[in-house]
Scaffold this motif. Structure first.
Motif, short mmCIF file in Angstrom:
data_model
loop_
_atom_site.label_atom_id
_atom_site.label_comp_id
_atom_site.label_asym_id
_atom_site.label_seq_id
_atom_site.Cartn_x
_atom_site.Cartn_y
_atom_site.Cartn_z
N LYS A 159 20.36 8.89 -7.02
CA LYS A 159 20.84 8.39 -5.51
C LYS A 159 19.72 9.04 -4.48
CE LYS A 159 25.84 8.08 -5.67
NZ LYS A 159 26.95 9.16 -5.18
N CYS A 160 19.69 10.52 -5.06
CA CYS A 160 18.43 10.59 -4.16
C CYS A 160 16.65 9.99 -4.30
CB CYS A 160 18.02 12.23 -5.40
SG CYS A 160 17.20 13.36 -4.00
N VAL A 161 16.48 10.60 -3.20
CA VAL A 161 15.68 10.12 -2.46
C VAL A 161 14.13 10.92 -2.10
CG1 VAL A 161 16.75 7.36 -2.39
CG2 VAL A 161 16.01 9.33 0.03
N GLY A 162 14.61 11.72 -2.19
CA GLY A 162 13.71 12.89 -1.96
C GLY A 162 12.89 13.48 -0.30
N CYS A 163 14.96 13.00 0.02
CA CYS A 163 14.03 12.64 1.69
C CYS A 163 14.03 13.97 2.54
CB CYS A 163 14.91 12.10 3.36
SG CYS A 163 16.19 12.57 2.96
N GLY A 164 14.16 15.42 2.22
CA GLY A 164 13.55 16.36 2.35
C GLY A 164 14.94 16.99 3.40
N LYS A 165 15.79 16.21 3.73
CA LYS A 165 16.86 17.18 4.79
C LYS A 165 18.06 17.99 3.88
CE LYS A 165 17.04 12.62 7.63
NZ LYS A 165 18.00 11.82 8.09
N CYS A 166 17.98 17.60 3.01
CA CYS A 166 19.17 18.75 2.19
C CYS A 166 18.38 20.08 1.89
CB CYS A 166 19.46 18.70 0.82
SG CYS A 166 18.18 18.30 0.17
N LYS A 183 12.08 13.81 -5.66
CA LYS A 183 13.23 14.26 -5.88
C LYS A 183 14.14 16.16 -5.21
CE LYS A 183 14.65 10.47 -8.08
NZ LYS A 183 15.30 9.18 -7.15
N ALA A 184 15.44 15.87 -4.54
CA ALA A 184 15.70 17.33 -4.54
C ALA A 184 15.80 18.04 -6.16
CB ALA A 184 16.86 17.21 -3.80
N TYR A 185 15.84 19.66 -6.04
CA TYR A 185 15.91 20.06 -6.79
C TYR A 185 16.80 21.44 -6.48
CZ TYR A 185 13.79 17.06 -10.03
OH TYR A 185 13.06 15.74 -10.89
N THR A 244 13.92 22.63 -3.52
CA THR A 244 12.67 22.05 -3.63
C THR A 244 12.64 20.60 -3.92
OG1 THR A 244 12.00 22.27 -5.69
CG2 THR A 244 11.70 23.65 -4.38
N ILE A 245 11.46 19.77 -3.40
CA ILE A 245 11.93 18.48 -3.82
C ILE A 245 9.98 18.52 -3.87
CG2 ILE A 245 11.24 15.90 -1.89
CD1 ILE A 245 13.65 17.01 -1.38
N GLU A 246 10.48 17.74 -5.71
CA GLU A 246 9.55 17.64 -6.53
C GLU A 246 9.39 16.25 -7.46
OE1 GLU A 246 9.35 20.80 -9.13
OE2 GLU A 246 10.50 21.56 -7.79
N CYS A 303 22.76 14.92 3.51
CA CYS A 303 22.52 14.05 2.62
C CYS A 303 22.76 12.36 2.80
CB CYS A 303 22.36 14.15 1.40
SG CYS A 303 22.06 13.50 -0.02
N PRO A 304 21.95 12.24 3.59
CA PRO A 304 22.39 10.62 4.55
C PRO A 304 22.89 9.36 2.73
CG PRO A 304 19.88 10.60 4.18
CD PRO A 304 20.62 11.99 3.52
N LEU A 305 22.63 10.22 2.17
CA LEU A 305 22.51 9.01 0.71
C LEU A 305 23.51 9.41 -0.24
CD1 LEU A 305 19.27 8.16 -0.06
CD2 LEU A 305 21.32 6.93 0.58
N ASP A 306 24.52 10.83 0.10
CA ASP A 306 25.86 10.89 -0.47
C ASP A 306 25.30 11.55 -2.17
OD1 ASP A 306 28.74 12.90 -0.44
OD2 ASP A 306 29.10 10.75 -0.86
S1 SF4 Z 1 16.09 14.75 -0.63
FE1 SF4 Z 1 17.93 13.27 0.81
S2 SF4 Z 1 18.00 12.27 -0.51
FE2 SF4 Z 1 17.96 13.83 -2.44
S3 SF4 Z 1 19.93 14.84 -2.29
FE3 SF4 Z 1 18.07 15.85 -0.26
S4 SF4 Z 1 18.71 15.06 1.56
FE4 SF4 Z 1 20.21 13.97 -0.35
#
Ligand code: SF4
Ligand code: SF4
Length: 67
Positions: free
Chosen positions: A41-48, A5-7, A58-60, A22-25
């Motif tokens: 909602k977050c899928v950890g895609c890392g775009k943010c 998830k994003a933190y 960070t994506i952790e 964020c594609p998932l709002d």
């Molecule tokens: S990691 Fe992806 S899904 Fe999660 S908040 Fe960031 S952009 Fe959105």
């Protein structure tokens, strides 16, 4: 195993760049103060994290805390 998830760190400058990508709002700027992630909602895609100019996301994969 915990899903990624994003933190957001406390140094967020509330610019809103993460919100736009964020594609998932799943991320929003709370009261114009800091970004907040909806971990349901977050899928950890890392775009943010990539879009954040302050590099405070960070994506952790963290285990859920059970209490
Ligand atoms: S990691 Fe992806 S899904 Fe999660 S908040 Fe960031 S952009 Fe959105
Ligand atoms: S892009 Fe980074 S600095 Fe801007 S609101 Fe999102 S987390 Fe905060």
């Amino acid at each position: 195993m915990a899903k990624k998830k994003a933190y957001v760190a406390k140094d967020c400058v509330a610019c809103g760049c993460c919100v736009k990508v964020c594609p998932l709002d799943a991320i929003s700027v709370y009261k114009g103060l800091y970004a907040s992630v909806d971990t349901n909602k977050c899928v950890g895609c890392g775009k943010c994290a990539t879009a954040c100019p302050a590099q405070v996301i960070t994506i952790e994969a963290k285990e859920a805390v059970l209490c």
